[in-house]
Design an enzyme around this catalytic site. Sequence first.
Site, PDB file in Angstrom:
ATOM      1  N   SER A   8       0.874  -1.524  -0.009  1.00  0.00           N
ATOM      2  CA  SER A   8      -0.094   0.031  -0.040  1.00  0.00           C
ATOM      3  C   SER A   8       0.727   1.324  -0.038  1.00  0.00           C
ATOM      4  O   SER A   8       1.618   1.728   0.768  1.00  0.00           O
ATOM      5  CB  SER A   8      -0.763  -0.285   1.014  1.00  0.00           C
ATOM      6  OG  SER A   8      -1.559   1.813   1.878  1.00  0.00           O
ATOM      7  N   HIS A  14      -1.049  -1.088  -4.475  1.00  0.00           N
ATOM      8  CA  HIS A  14      -2.307  -1.316  -4.138  1.00  0.00           C
ATOM      9  C   HIS A  14      -2.362   0.802  -3.456  1.00  0.00           C
ATOM     10  O   HIS A  14      -1.687   1.089  -2.659  1.00  0.00           O
ATOM     11  CB  HIS A  14      -2.463  -1.602  -2.073  1.00  0.00           C
ATOM     12  CG  HIS A  14      -3.774  -2.191  -1.621  1.00  0.00           C
ATOM     13  ND1 HIS A  14      -4.901  -2.726  -2.331  1.00  0.00           N
ATOM     14  CD2 HIS A  14      -4.366  -0.714  -0.762  1.00  0.00           C
ATOM     15  CE1 HIS A  14      -5.955  -2.368  -1.111  1.00  0.00           C
ATOM     16  NE2 HIS A  14      -6.320  -1.563  -0.194  1.00  0.00           N
ATOM     17  N   ASP A  26      -5.011   3.825  -1.646  1.00  0.00           N
ATOM     18  CA  ASP A  26      -6.117   3.432  -1.467  1.00  0.00           C
ATOM     19  C   ASP A  26      -6.981   5.037  -1.196  1.00  0.00           C
ATOM     20  O   ASP A  26      -6.166   6.453  -1.422  1.00  0.00           O
ATOM     21  CB  ASP A  26      -5.629   3.493   0.433  1.00  0.00           C
ATOM     22  CG  ASP A  26      -5.354   2.272   0.756  1.00  0.00           C
ATOM     23  OD1 ASP A  26      -6.000   1.320   0.804  1.00  0.00           O
ATOM     24  OD2 ASP A  26      -4.047   2.087   0.769  1.00  0.00           O
ATOM     25  N   MET A  63      -9.326   7.267  -0.603  1.00  0.00           N
ATOM     26  CA  MET A  63     -10.513   8.137   0.250  1.00  0.00           C
ATOM     27  C   MET A  63     -11.323   9.675  -0.016  1.00  0.00           C
ATOM     28  O   MET A  63     -10.042  10.078  -0.210  1.00  0.00           O
ATOM     29  CB  MET A  63      -9.772   7.592   1.990  1.00  0.00           C
ATOM     30  CG  MET A  63      -8.696   6.891   2.246  1.00  0.00           C
ATOM     31  SD  MET A  63      -7.977   6.843   4.161  1.00  0.00           S
ATOM     32  CE  MET A  63      -7.395   5.047   3.208  1.00  0.00           C
ATOM     33  N   HIS A 115      -8.214   0.773  -3.987  1.00  0.00           N
ATOM     34  CA  HIS A 115      -9.451  -0.073  -3.434  1.00  0.00           C
ATOM     35  C   HIS A 115     -10.251   1.429  -3.470  1.00  0.00           C
ATOM     36  O   HIS A 115      -9.420   2.773  -2.341  1.00  0.00           O
ATOM     37  CB  HIS A 115      -8.267   0.071  -1.533  1.00  0.00           C
ATOM     38  CG  HIS A 115      -9.413  -0.323  -0.657  1.00  0.00           C
ATOM     39  ND1 HIS A 115      -8.815  -1.132   0.410  1.00  0.00           N
ATOM     40  CD2 HIS A 115     -10.953  -0.702  -0.572  1.00  0.00           C
ATOM     41  CE1 HIS A 115     -10.163  -0.562   1.440  1.00  0.00           C
ATOM     42  NE2 HIS A 115     -11.706  -0.816   0.904  1.00  0.00           N
ATOM     43  N   MET A 147     -12.786   3.743  -1.285  1.00  0.00           N
ATOM     44  CA  MET A 147     -13.043   3.867   0.503  1.00  0.00           C
ATOM     45  C   MET A 147     -13.602   5.175  -0.139  1.00  0.00           C
ATOM     46  O   MET A 147     -13.347   6.753   1.189  1.00  0.00           O
ATOM     47  CB  MET A 147     -12.709   4.538   1.327  1.00  0.00           C
ATOM     48  CG  MET A 147     -11.230   2.306   1.619  1.00  0.00           C
ATOM     49  SD  MET A 147      -9.966   2.159   2.804  1.00  0.00           S
ATOM     50  CE  MET A 147      -9.001   2.514   1.779  1.00  0.00           C
ATOM     51  N   MET A 173     -11.857  -6.813   4.737  1.00  0.00           N
ATOM     52  CA  MET A 173     -11.023  -5.796   5.891  1.00  0.00           C
ATOM     53  C   MET A 173     -10.568  -6.653   7.093  1.00  0.00           C
ATOM     54  O   MET A 173     -11.222  -7.007   7.564  1.00  0.00           O
ATOM     55  CB  MET A 173     -11.267  -4.703   5.826  1.00  0.00           C
ATOM     56  CG  MET A 173     -11.558  -4.058   4.418  1.00  0.00           C
ATOM     57  SD  MET A 173     -10.433  -2.800   4.136  1.00  0.00           S
ATOM     58  CE  MET A 173      -9.657  -2.369   5.475  1.00  0.00           C
ATOM     59  N   ASP A 189      -6.750  -7.030   4.213  1.00  0.00           N
ATOM     60  CA  ASP A 189      -6.012  -5.363   4.092  1.00  0.00           C
ATOM     61  C   ASP A 189      -6.108  -4.589   5.747  1.00  0.00           C
ATOM     62  O   ASP A 189      -6.960  -4.788   6.153  1.00  0.00           O
ATOM     63  CB  ASP A 189      -6.609  -4.580   2.839  1.00  0.00           C
ATOM     64  CG  ASP A 189      -6.448  -2.367   3.026  1.00  0.00           C
ATOM     65  OD1 ASP A 189      -5.586  -3.102   3.638  1.00  0.00           O
ATOM     66  OD2 ASP A 189      -6.567  -2.223   2.851  1.00  0.00           O
TER      67      ASP A 189
END
Length: 222
Positions: free
Chosen positions: A9, A32, A34, A36, A65, A67, A136, A174
């Site tokens: 990540s 990865h 993230d 957000m 990913h 979110m 998760m 994760d």
Amino acid sequence: MPACCINPSILSADFVNLQSELARIANADAVHVDVMDNRFVPNLTIGLPVVQRIQEVSPIPLDAHLMIAEVDRWAPLYAGAGLASVTFHVEASDAPIKLARELRARGAKAGMALRPATAVEPYLDMLPELDMLLIMTVEPGFGGQAFLDVTLPKIRRARAAIAGSGVNVAIQVDGGITEETITRAAEAGANVFVAGSAVYGRPSPEEAIESLRTKGRLAFGR
């Protein structure tokens, strides 16, 4: 699909020098990313324009990913940007089957994520629509959290359902993945591992990736 994939990540990377940070994990299976939005989760990271630029310079595939809220609107745009894999949270989707099919239609693998308290059983019939199920192992939103062992039974149930259905769906975990917790997660049935500080917090991220991969392979299916 390899028995064990390590997807570092970049949440734990130096954001000022992302291109060089990507080069440090060139032996990983994917990076990865993230995303957000300060709505679905309290943190705010990066959005589509930055991810598109990362896609252009990354030596390995991107595993996004998301979110974020309004994921049914935004996720297809990430798939359309050429990412290898796009994962959405089922808690944020109004039409997860439709969304998974749209991601695949745009050329990305379709992943679906579950928060620690979200049961997997209501979504087992969806497995043929997915390429990856992300369970998760911490609450989404921040890096550096401790692995939640309470999620291990969920991983086992998901792996049993996948084996029983005959579909080829990866189980990604994760949160809190270290050289110690990867063994427990792999034994439970996970085969794709997101690691942040366990990779970027080591003097050699490349060596950390190889060590994690070895431990995961030894434990998977044991």
